[in-house]
Design a protein around this motif. Structure first.
Motif, PDB file in Angstrom:
ATOM      1  N   THR A  61      31.247  40.923  34.072  1.00  0.00           N
ATOM      2  CA  THR A  61      32.049  42.072  34.028  1.00  0.00           C
ATOM      3  C   THR A  61      30.554  42.445  35.054  1.00  0.00           C
ATOM      4  O   THR A  61      29.379  41.967  34.698  1.00  0.00           O
ATOM      5  CB  THR A  61      31.618  43.469  32.672  1.00  0.00           C
ATOM      6  N   SER A  90      30.911  51.668  40.041  1.00  0.00           N
ATOM      7  CA  SER A  90      32.332  50.849  39.344  1.00  0.00           C
ATOM      8  C   SER A  90      31.870  49.042  38.638  1.00  0.00           C
ATOM      9  O   SER A  90      30.231  48.867  38.738  1.00  0.00           O
ATOM     10  CB  SER A  90      32.869  50.332  40.628  1.00  0.00           C
ATOM     11  N   PHE A 134      33.868  46.311  37.174  1.00  0.00           N
ATOM     12  CA  PHE A 134      34.559  44.976  37.614  1.00  0.00           C
ATOM     13  C   PHE A 134      34.866  44.014  36.934  1.00  0.00           C
ATOM     14  O   PHE A 134      33.751  43.294  36.576  1.00  0.00           O
ATOM     15  CB  PHE A 134      34.926  44.328  39.167  1.00  0.00           C
ATOM     16  N   GLU A 144      40.606  40.281  40.003  1.00  0.00           N
ATOM     17  CA  GLU A 144      39.512  40.898  39.448  1.00  0.00           C
ATOM     18  C   GLU A 144      39.971  42.350  39.360  1.00  0.00           C
ATOM     19  O   GLU A 144      40.895  42.783  40.218  1.00  0.00           O
ATOM     20  CB  GLU A 144      38.741  41.147  40.192  1.00  0.00           C
ATOM     21  N   GLY A 181      39.255  46.618  38.431  1.00  0.00           N
ATOM     22  CA  GLY A 181      37.541  47.628  38.875  1.00  0.00           C
ATOM     23  C   GLY A 181      37.906  49.455  38.211  1.00  0.00           C
ATOM     24  O   GLY A 181      39.287  49.634  38.663  1.00  0.00           O
TER      25      GLY A 181
END
Length: 592
Positions: free
Chosen positions: A337, A363, A365, A373, A375
Motif C-alpha cells: 500500500t 489517497s 493505493f 491496483e 485506490g
C-alpha cells in the motif's frame, strides 16, 4: 570429418558481401532446421558483419562445431556428421597459430542423421503437482531441450513448496545408436524445507535499512517461495528509489532451517527533471515539465512538482495553467500500500467556461498484483467558475475510488494486451453546493498481427456519467465535452457540448467515446496509422435521445524513439455539425 550427436541443413548462402564466401548445406534437413542452423553459425554471422581478418573467420569456423551440434541435439539428432572446410581443409585440423593469410571459402556441410526417440524419460523424485514438459515421454522425439526443461521443472516444483536448495543430484543420459533411442534418467535432491530468514542488505543506500525491509515485505519466518521472493524484488523496483535490485539467496541455510536473503541495491539518482510538448493546429501548443526528488526523507518518499501550460497560440479558448505537487510514500501500513498526498492549483480558460480551482487530498493505493491496483482517497476542492450561467463558486468534498488493470505488453507502445481503468467519485456539496457522483471508465485493447507484429489493431471505449446533480449544479470541469486529441481527432477541441433551453452551452452529464486504429510498420522505426474516432455528449446522466454524436478520421505517422513514438496525426470531421477543415496533432506517445 567430425562425428557428433545431431545436425541437418540445406544449401544456404551467407552472401558474398566480403571476399570470403561462406556457404552452408544440409540436403536432408527441413527448412526450419536449416534456418536454425544458419542462425546459430558464427562463421555466417562473422561474414555478414563484414569480418575480414582470417583469424576471426577461422575462430568462428572452429567454434561452429559446437554451435551446430547444439542446434541438432536440441532437435533430437544425435548422430550427425559435420564438415567445416576452410579453403578445403577441415577447420578442426588447422592449428590456431597457423592461420592462413587469406580465406576465400568456408563450407559448412551437415548430415544430421536419424532423429532419436526417448526410450526412458524419468525425473525423480518429484514434488506433488510438478508438471513435466509435454513431449518428455517414452516414444517422443528426444530433444535435449526437453531434458533440460524437465530437470528444471523438477527443481522448480520443489522450490515452489519451500525446498529452496533443491538440485540435480545425478543424471544418466545414454544414446543407443543402433536403436536410435535416448535414455534420460535425472535424479533430484530436494534438500530441506526452508523458511525465509532475514533480509541482509549488502550494499550502501541512501534509503534507511528499516524502510528497505518495510518496502520489500519479505515474509521472514514463512515457508520459502520463489514467488514471494520476486514480489519483494518487484516492490523495491516499484518504489522508484533504486536503479538496480537483486535479491539473492544465501549459499547455505541457517541451522534453524531458515534461509537469509541478500539485497544488492543500486540507488537511482536523487533528482530528476523532465519535460514534454504537444501541438495541435486548433488547440495550440501545450508544454509540461516536472522536477522529482526520489528519496525526500530517507524512506523512498517521492516528491514530484509539475507544471503545465496549454492552449498557447491556440484558437480553442485561452491559455490553461496547472501547478501541482505530490508526495508518494511506498509501504504505508503494509508493503503493498502506498500513500499519495497532493496539492494542485489550476486555471482553465476553455471555449465554454473559465475556472480557477484548488485541490488538496490524500489517497491510498493497494497493489494486488503487478497488473492490478486499486485506490481510494478523499479530496477537498474549491472552484470559481464563469460561464454562460454566470459567476458561481463550488466547494466539494470528494471520495475518489479507482481501479486500474494493465495487461499491455508495453505501456509506451503496446502491440498486445489490454488496459482497463475505472473511477467512481462521489462528491458532497459544502456551503450550498450540490452532491452527486461522477463515474468514468476507459477500456483499451491491442492485437498484433503478422510477422513481428507488423500490423497492430487498437481500440478504445470511454464512458462517463454524472449522477445525482443537475448540470447547473456541477463544476464544468466535472462535466464532459468531446472533440480534440483526447476524444475525437478531426473535431475542434470540446466542440460537442449541451445546449440548455435557455440557449446557454455547457458540458454534458453523459459521455461515450470510441476510437479505432490500424498501425502498420513500414520500417523498424516508422509506422503509418489509419484511425477513426467518435464521441457522444448527452444532457442526462445516461446516454439516450437527449444528446448528439460527432466523429472524425484521418491518417498518422509514428517514429519510434525507444522511449515512446513521436506522433503526427492529420484528421478531418466525418460526422456531426461541430467543425470542419483539417486538424493536425503532434505529440509523444500513441494516441491511446
Amino acid at each position: 570429418m567430425i562425428k557428433a550427436a545431431g545436425l541437418a541443413l540445406s544449401l544456404l548462402w551467407a552472401g558474398a558481401v566480403n571476399a570470403t564466401e561462406v556457404r552452408l548445406s544440409a540436403p536432408t534437413a527441413g527448412d526450419d532446421l536449416q534456418d536454425d542452423l544458419r542462425a546459430a553459425s558464427l562463421a555466417i554471422a562473422a561474414n555478414e558483419e563484414k569480418a575480414t581478418k582470417p583469424q576471426d573467420l577461422l575462430a568462428a569456423a572452429r567454434a561452429d562445431y559446437a554451435q551446430l551440434i547444439g542446434v541438432l541435439y536440441a532437435m533430437g539428432y544425435y548422430s550427425p556428421v559435420i564438415n567445416i572446410l576452410v579453403d578445403g581443409r577441415e577447420a578442426a585440423s588447422i592449428p590456431p597459430f597457423a592461420t592462413p593469410k587469406t580465406i576465400d571459402k568456408i563450407r559448412l556441410k551437415v548430415t544430421p542423421g536419424p532423429k532419436f526417440k526417448f526410450s526412458q524419460a524419468r525425473v525423480a523424485p518429484l514434488a506433488n503437482s510438478t508438471v513435466l514438459p509435454e513431449g518428455f515421454a517414452v516414444g517422443e522425439p528426444a530433444k535435449s531441450t526437453l531434458i533440460q526443461e524437465a530437470a528444471q521443472a523438477g527443481v522448480s516444483g520443489y522450490r515452489d513448496v519451500g525446498f529452496a536448495k533443491a538440485r540435480i543430484a545425478g543424471q544418466n543420459i545414454t544414446a543407443d545408436h543402433r536403436a536410435r533411442t535416448l535414455a534420460a534418467d535425472i535424479q533430484l535432491d530436494p534438500g530441506r524445507r526452508l523458511q525465509f530468514g532475514d533480509l541482509i542488505i549488502t550494499s550502501e543506500s541512501r534509503v534507511r535499512e528499516k524502510r528497505i525491509r518495510e518496502i520489500a515485505g519479505l515474509p521472514s519466518g514463512e515457508t520459502f517461495s520463489p514467488e514471494e521472493l520476486e514480489d519483494a524484488a518487484s516492490r523495491l523496483r516499484r518504489s522508484g528509489a533504486f536503479r538496480s535490485v537483486a535479491l539473492l539467496e544465501a549459499e547455505t541455510p541457517n541451522a534453524d532451517d531458515t534461509l537469509d536473503i541478500e539485497a544488492a541495491l543500486v540507488d537511482e539518482k536523487k533528482r530528476r527533471f523532465g519535460f514534454g510538448a504537444e501541438v495541435s493546429s486548433l488547440e495550440g501548443l501545450g508544454v509540461s515539465a516536472y522536477w522529482m526528488h526520489r528519496n525526500l526523507l530517507g524512506g523512498a518518499e517521492r516528491l514530484r512538482i509539475e507544471g503545465e501550460v496549454k492552449g498557447i497560440a491556440g484558437d480553442s479558448g485561452g491559455v490553461d495553467y496547472r501547478l501541482g505537487a505530490t508526495i508518494t510514500r511506498p509501504a504505508t501500513f503494509d508493503e503493498d500500500t502506498r500513500l499519495l498526498v497532493l496539492g494542485e492549483l489550476e486555471e482553465l480558460d476553455e471555449p465554454d467556461f473559465f475556472e480557477r480551482k484548488a485541490t488538496v487530498g490524500a489517497s491510498l493505493f493497494r497493489q494486488f498484483s503487478d497488473v492490478l491496483e486499486v485506490g481510494a482517497g478523499v479530496r477537498f476542492r474549491y472552484s470559481e467558475v464563469r460561464d454562460d450561467l454566470g459567476e458561481r463558486t463550488f466547494t466539494h468534498l470528494t471520495i475518489p475510488v479507482t481501479a486500474a488493470w494493465d495487461r499491455r505488453n508495453n505501456p509506451l507502445n503496446p502491440v498486445g494486451g489490454f488496459y482497463l481503468q475505472a473511477t467512481g467519485e462521489p462528491f458532497v456539496g459544502v456551503s450550498g453546493s450540490q452532491s452527486g457522483a461522477r463515474v468514468y471508465a476507459d477500456a483499451r485493447a491491442y492485437e498484433g498481427l503478422g510477422a513481428d507484429d507488423r500490423f497492430v489493431v487498437a481500440g478504445r471505449l470511454q464512458f462517463g456519467s454524472v449522477i445525482g446533480a443537475e448540470i447547473v449544479d456541477v463544476p464544468p470541469d466535472m462535466l464532459f465535452f468531446s472533440g480534440g486529441g483526447g476524444t475525437v481527432r478531426g473535431q475542434p477541441y470540446q466542440s460537442l457540448n449541451v445546449d440548455l433551453p435557455s440557449g446557454d452551452s455547457t458540458g454534458g452529464r453523459a459521455f461515450l467515446g470510441a476510437s479505432a486504429e490500424v498501425r502498420v510498420g513500414v520500417t523498424d522505426s516508422i509506422s503509418v496509422v489509419g484511425f477513426a474516432d467518435a464521441g457522444f455528449i448527452g444532457a442526462d446522466s445516461w446516454p439516450g435521445d437527449n444528446g448528439a454524436w460527432h466523429s472524425g478520421a484521418g491518417l498518422g505517422l509514428r517514429y519510434e524513439t525507444g522511449i515512446g513514438p513521436i506522433r503526427l496525426d492529420v484528421a478531418t470531421p466525418i460526422g456531426g455539425a461541430t467543425g470542419d477543415g483539417i486538424h493536425i496533432y503532434v505529440g509523444i506517445g500513441q494516441a491511446f
